[in-house]
Design a protein around this motif. Structure first.
Motif, mmCIF file in Angstrom:
data_model
loop_
_atom_site.group_PDB
_atom_site.id
_atom_site.type_symbol
_atom_site.label_atom_id
_atom_site.label_comp_id
_atom_site.label_asym_id
_atom_site.label_seq_id
_atom_site.Cartn_x
_atom_site.Cartn_y
_atom_site.Cartn_z
ATOM 1 N N PRO A 148 14.413 -24.320 -18.567
ATOM 2 C CA PRO A 148 13.754 -24.200 -19.874
ATOM 3 C C PRO A 148 12.797 -25.330 -20.248
ATOM 4 C CG PRO A 148 16.017 -24.903 -20.146
ATOM 5 C CD PRO A 148 15.844 -24.583 -18.690
ATOM 6 N N PHE A 149 12.834 -26.449 -19.519
ATOM 7 C CA PHE A 149 12.019 -27.592 -19.926
ATOM 8 C C PHE A 149 11.265 -28.139 -18.716
ATOM 9 C CE2 PHE A 149 15.627 -27.437 -22.847
ATOM 10 C CZ PHE A 149 14.989 -27.466 -24.081
ATOM 11 N N GLY A 150 10.128 -27.573 -18.416
ATOM 12 C CA GLY A 150 9.372 -28.026 -17.256
ATOM 13 C C GLY A 150 8.861 -29.439 -17.393
ATOM 14 N N ASP A 151 8.633 -29.893 -18.636
ATOM 15 C CA ASP A 151 8.095 -31.231 -18.854
ATOM 16 C C ASP A 151 9.162 -32.198 -19.361
ATOM 17 O OD1 ASP A 151 5.996 -33.080 -18.769
ATOM 18 O OD2 ASP A 151 5.543 -32.819 -20.899
ATOM 19 N N ALA A 152 10.435 -31.903 -19.047
ATOM 20 C CA ALA A 152 11.502 -32.864 -19.317
ATOM 21 C C ALA A 152 11.601 -33.804 -18.119
ATOM 22 C CB ALA A 152 12.824 -32.139 -19.534
ATOM 23 N N TRP A 153 11.635 -35.110 -18.395
ATOM 24 C CA TRP A 153 11.548 -36.106 -17.332
ATOM 25 C C TRP A 153 12.897 -36.780 -17.084
ATOM 26 C CZ3 TRP A 153 6.878 -37.783 -14.869
ATOM 27 C CH2 TRP A 153 5.733 -37.076 -15.288
ATOM 28 N N THR A 154 13.212 -36.980 -15.813
ATOM 29 C CA THR A 154 14.400 -37.716 -15.404
ATOM 30 C C THR A 154 14.011 -38.636 -14.244
ATOM 31 O OG1 THR A 154 15.093 -36.062 -13.771
ATOM 32 C CG2 THR A 154 15.913 -35.791 -16.038
ATOM 33 N N ALA A 155 14.976 -39.418 -13.781
ATOM 34 C CA ALA A 155 14.766 -40.274 -12.604
ATOM 35 C C ALA A 155 15.926 -39.999 -11.642
ATOM 36 C CB ALA A 155 14.708 -41.741 -12.991
ATOM 37 N N PRO A 156 15.891 -38.847 -10.960
ATOM 38 C CA PRO A 156 17.060 -38.390 -10.190
ATOM 39 C C PRO A 156 17.493 -39.382 -9.119
ATOM 40 C CG PRO A 156 15.085 -37.120 -9.621
ATOM 41 C CD PRO A 156 14.745 -37.933 -10.834
ATOM 42 N N VAL A 157 18.816 -39.625 -9.109
ATOM 43 C CA VAL A 157 19.381 -40.598 -8.180
ATOM 44 C C VAL A 157 20.112 -39.863 -7.059
ATOM 45 C CG1 VAL A 157 21.453 -40.867 -9.618
ATOM 46 C CG2 VAL A 157 20.850 -42.643 -7.959
ATOM 47 N N ALA A 208 9.240 -21.561 -13.023
ATOM 48 C CA ALA A 208 9.160 -20.587 -14.110
ATOM 49 C C ALA A 208 9.931 -21.135 -15.307
ATOM 50 C CB ALA A 208 9.735 -19.247 -13.671
ATOM 51 N N GLU A 209 9.211 -21.390 -16.396
ATOM 52 C CA GLU A 209 9.867 -21.982 -17.561
ATOM 53 C C GLU A 209 10.553 -20.914 -18.399
ATOM 54 O OE1 GLU A 209 9.004 -25.230 -21.086
ATOM 55 O OE2 GLU A 209 7.870 -25.197 -19.214
ATOM 56 N N LEU A 210 11.843 -21.102 -18.612
ATOM 57 C CA LEU A 210 12.628 -20.190 -19.425
ATOM 58 C C LEU A 210 12.487 -20.538 -20.904
ATOM 59 C CD1 LEU A 210 16.004 -20.205 -17.432
ATOM 60 C CD2 LEU A 210 14.176 -18.491 -17.289
ATOM 61 N N SER A 211 12.598 -19.530 -21.756
ATOM 62 C CA SER A 211 12.720 -19.799 -23.179
ATOM 63 C C SER A 211 14.123 -20.346 -23.434
ATOM 64 C CB SER A 211 12.527 -18.510 -23.986
ATOM 65 O OG SER A 211 13.629 -17.632 -23.780
ATOM 66 N N HIS A 212 14.328 -20.911 -24.607
ATOM 67 C CA HIS A 212 15.643 -21.448 -24.921
ATOM 68 C C HIS A 212 16.692 -20.346 -24.899
ATOM 69 C CE1 HIS A 212 14.048 -25.313 -27.080
ATOM 70 N NE2 HIS A 212 13.487 -25.096 -25.909
ATOM 71 N N ASP A 213 16.355 -19.163 -25.430
ATOM 72 C CA ASP A 213 17.313 -18.060 -25.435
ATOM 73 C C ASP A 213 17.622 -17.594 -24.017
ATOM 74 O OD1 ASP A 213 17.616 -18.035 -28.166
ATOM 75 O OD2 ASP A 213 16.111 -16.464 -28.506
ATOM 76 N N GLU A 214 16.626 -17.540 -23.163
ATOM 77 C CA GLU A 214 16.857 -17.145 -21.767
ATOM 78 C C GLU A 214 17.769 -18.151 -21.064
ATOM 79 O OE1 GLU A 214 12.683 -14.797 -20.690
ATOM 80 O OE2 GLU A 214 12.806 -16.991 -20.539
ATOM 81 N N ALA A 215 17.510 -19.432 -21.295
ATOM 82 C CA ALA A 215 18.346 -20.467 -20.681
ATOM 83 C C ALA A 215 19.767 -20.390 -21.209
ATOM 84 C CB ALA A 215 17.752 -21.841 -20.955
ATOM 85 N N ARG A 216 19.883 -20.169 -22.514
ATOM 86 C CA ARG A 216 21.210 -20.077 -23.126
ATOM 87 C C ARG A 216 22.030 -18.958 -22.469
ATOM 88 N NH1 ARG A 216 19.508 -19.877 -27.830
ATOM 89 N NH2 ARG A 216 19.968 -21.995 -28.555
ATOM 90 N N GLN A 217 21.419 -17.796 -22.310
ATOM 91 C CA GLN A 217 22.127 -16.672 -21.717
ATOM 92 C C GLN A 217 22.443 -16.914 -20.241
ATOM 93 O OE1 GLN A 217 23.401 -14.179 -23.497
ATOM 94 N NE2 GLN A 217 22.559 -15.330 -25.227
ATOM 95 N N GLU A 218 21.521 -17.531 -19.524
ATOM 96 C CA GLU A 218 21.748 -17.797 -18.102
ATOM 97 C C GLU A 218 22.895 -18.785 -17.910
ATOM 98 O OE1 GLU A 218 19.010 -19.661 -14.603
ATOM 99 O OE2 GLU A 218 18.309 -17.784 -15.516
ATOM 100 N N TRP A 219 22.935 -19.834 -18.717
ATOM 101 C CA TRP A 219 23.998 -20.830 -18.586
ATOM 102 C C TRP A 219 25.343 -20.253 -19.013
ATOM 103 C CZ3 TRP A 219 20.664 -25.272 -21.069
ATOM 104 C CH2 TRP A 219 19.758 -25.735 -20.093
ATOM 105 N N LEU A 220 25.357 -19.418 -20.046
ATOM 106 C CA LEU A 220 26.605 -18.780 -20.463
ATOM 107 C C LEU A 220 27.140 -17.875 -19.362
ATOM 108 C CD1 LEU A 220 25.776 -17.903 -24.191
ATOM 109 C CD2 LEU A 220 27.465 -19.586 -23.395
ATOM 110 N N ARG A 221 26.234 -17.129 -18.710
ATOM 111 C CA ARG A 221 26.664 -16.264 -17.597
ATOM 112 C C ARG A 221 27.224 -17.082 -16.443
ATOM 113 N NH1 ARG A 221 21.950 -13.248 -18.858
ATOM 114 N NH2 ARG A 221 20.773 -14.390 -17.263
ATOM 115 N N ALA A 222 26.708 -18.307 -16.285
ATOM 116 C CA ALA A 222 27.177 -19.181 -15.202
ATOM 117 C C ALA A 222 28.503 -19.853 -15.542
ATOM 118 C CB ALA A 222 26.129 -20.239 -14.899
ATOM 119 N N GLY A 223 29.017 -19.612 -16.753
ATOM 120 C CA GLY A 223 30.307 -20.166 -17.123
ATOM 121 C C GLY A 223 30.263 -21.471 -17.882
#
Length: 276
Positions: A148-157, A208-223
Motif C-alpha cells: 500500500p505504500f510505494g514511497d514508504a522508506w526503510t533501511a532493510p537489514v 502495484a500500489e494497493l489502496s488502504h482498503d485493499e491492503a487491509r483486506q489482504e492482511w486480514l486474509r493472511a491472518g
C-alpha cells in the motif's frame, strides 16, 4: 555451550552457522526438532523442554516463547546462565504506549536486566530485509509486488548482519551491557525493493500500489489480527516520503552492512517465476 533459541528462524539459523564457524558447541532449540534440518554437529532440543545443563550463554528470541518470556528467563538465571544476548528492537526508544512492539521489547529488556546476568540487547532498525519474502508467491506467479505504500522508506537489514552482531556479543566481552543499534546500509522505498528484486533475479518485477482498503483486506486474509493491521497502516503512513536514517553496523562488525541487493542474491530462488 551456547544455547540458541529460535534456531531455525530468520536470525537464529545464520547465527548457528556463525557459532559453528567459530568452533563453539551449540545447543539449538526448535519447536519441531525432527524437522530442524540443522548441521549434524548441533545438539537439537525441543523449545518446550528448555534444557539448560551446561549452558553458559543464550541467544534469546522472544517469539520462540509464545507463552511469555518471564518463566524461561527465570529458569536461565536459576540454571547459572552467565550471559543473555536478546533480539530486541529499536522500537524500545519510542515511549508511545500504543506502540506494542516497543512495549513488549522494553518489558523483555527489563526482565533480563532484573536477573543480574550479563546482557546485550540487539536493536536492529530499518526493518528486516526478510519481510520481502511476503512478496515471494506473487512475484513467482505473476511478477508483481503489491503493497500500500510505494514511497514508504526503510533501511532493510540483512539477517546475516544481525546474526554476526549476535555472535560477537556471545563470543566476546566487547558488547556486554551494550545496546547495539544498527540498520541496513541504504534507505530504500518499497518500490525500490521491488525494482531491486527484479534487477538481481533478472526477471523484472512490477510494483502495484494497493489502496488502504485493499491492503487491509489482504492482511486480514493472511491472518494478521485486526488491531495489528491498523497499526501497520499507521506505521507505514508515517514513513512515506521520509528517507530512513542510516545507523551503520560497521562499528560492531568492522565492515559495511550487507545491501538489500545482496540479500536478494542470497534468496534468488525464492523469487524465481513459476514456469509451466
Amino acid at each position: 555451550m551456547i544455547l540458541v533459541t529460535g534456531a531455525t528462524g530468520t536470525v537464529g539459523r545464520p547465527l548457528v552457522d556463525e557459532l559453528l564457524a567459530a568452533g563453539r558447541k551449540v545447543r539449538a532449540l526448535s519447536r519441531a526438532p525432527a524437522r530442524a534440518g540443522l548441521p549434524a554437529e548441533v545438539e537439537v532440543a525441543a523449545t518446550a523442554d528448555l534444557p539448560l545443563d551446561g549452558i553458559t550463554s543464550v541467544f534469546f528470541v522472544m517469539n520462540a516463547f509464545p507463552g511469555g518470556s518471564a518463566e524461561p528467563i527465570a529458569r536461565m538465571k536459576a540454571a547459572g546462565v552467565r550471559r543473555i544476548v536478546a533480539l530486541s528492537s529499536y522500537s524500545v526508544l519510542d515511549d508511545d504506549p500504543k506502540n506494542m512492539i516497543g512495549v513488549k521489547h522494553r518489558d523483555l529488556e527489563r526482565q533480563i536486566e532484573e536477573t543480574g546476568v550479563e546482557w546485550t540487547f540487539l536493536r536492529p532498525a530499518g526493518g528486516f530485509a526478510a519481510t520481502a519474502l511476503e512478496w515471494a508467491e506473487q512475484i513467482r506467479t505473476d511478477g508483481v509486488a503489491r503493497f500500500p505504500f510505494g514511497d514508504a522508506w526503510t533501511a532493510p537489514v540483512h539477517e546475516r548482519d544481525i546474526a554476526a552482531v549476535a555472535a560477537r556479543a556471545l563470543l566476546t566481552d566487547e558488547l556486554a551491557g551494550d545496546t547495539p543499534l544498527f540498520s541496513g546500509p541504504e534507505s530504500l522505498s518499497y518500490a525500490d525493493r521491488a525494482r531491486i528484486i527484479g534487477e538481481v533475479t533478472g526477471e523484472p518485477v512490477r510494483f502495484a500500489e494497493l489502496s488502504h482498503d485493499e491492503a487491509r483486506q489482504e492482511w486480514l486474509r493472511a491472518g494478521v489480527p485486526p488491531h495489528a493491521v491498523e497499526a501497520r497502516l499507521k506505521m507505514f503512513a508515517k514513513m512515506v516520503g521520509r528517507p530512513h536514517e542510516i545507523s551503520p553496523v560497521d562499528p560492531f562488525l568492522g565492515r559495511p552492512g550487507l545491501t538489500f541487493a545482496q540479500w536478494v542474491a542470497d534468496h534468488t530462488n525464492t523469487f524465481r517465476k513459476v514456469t509451466s
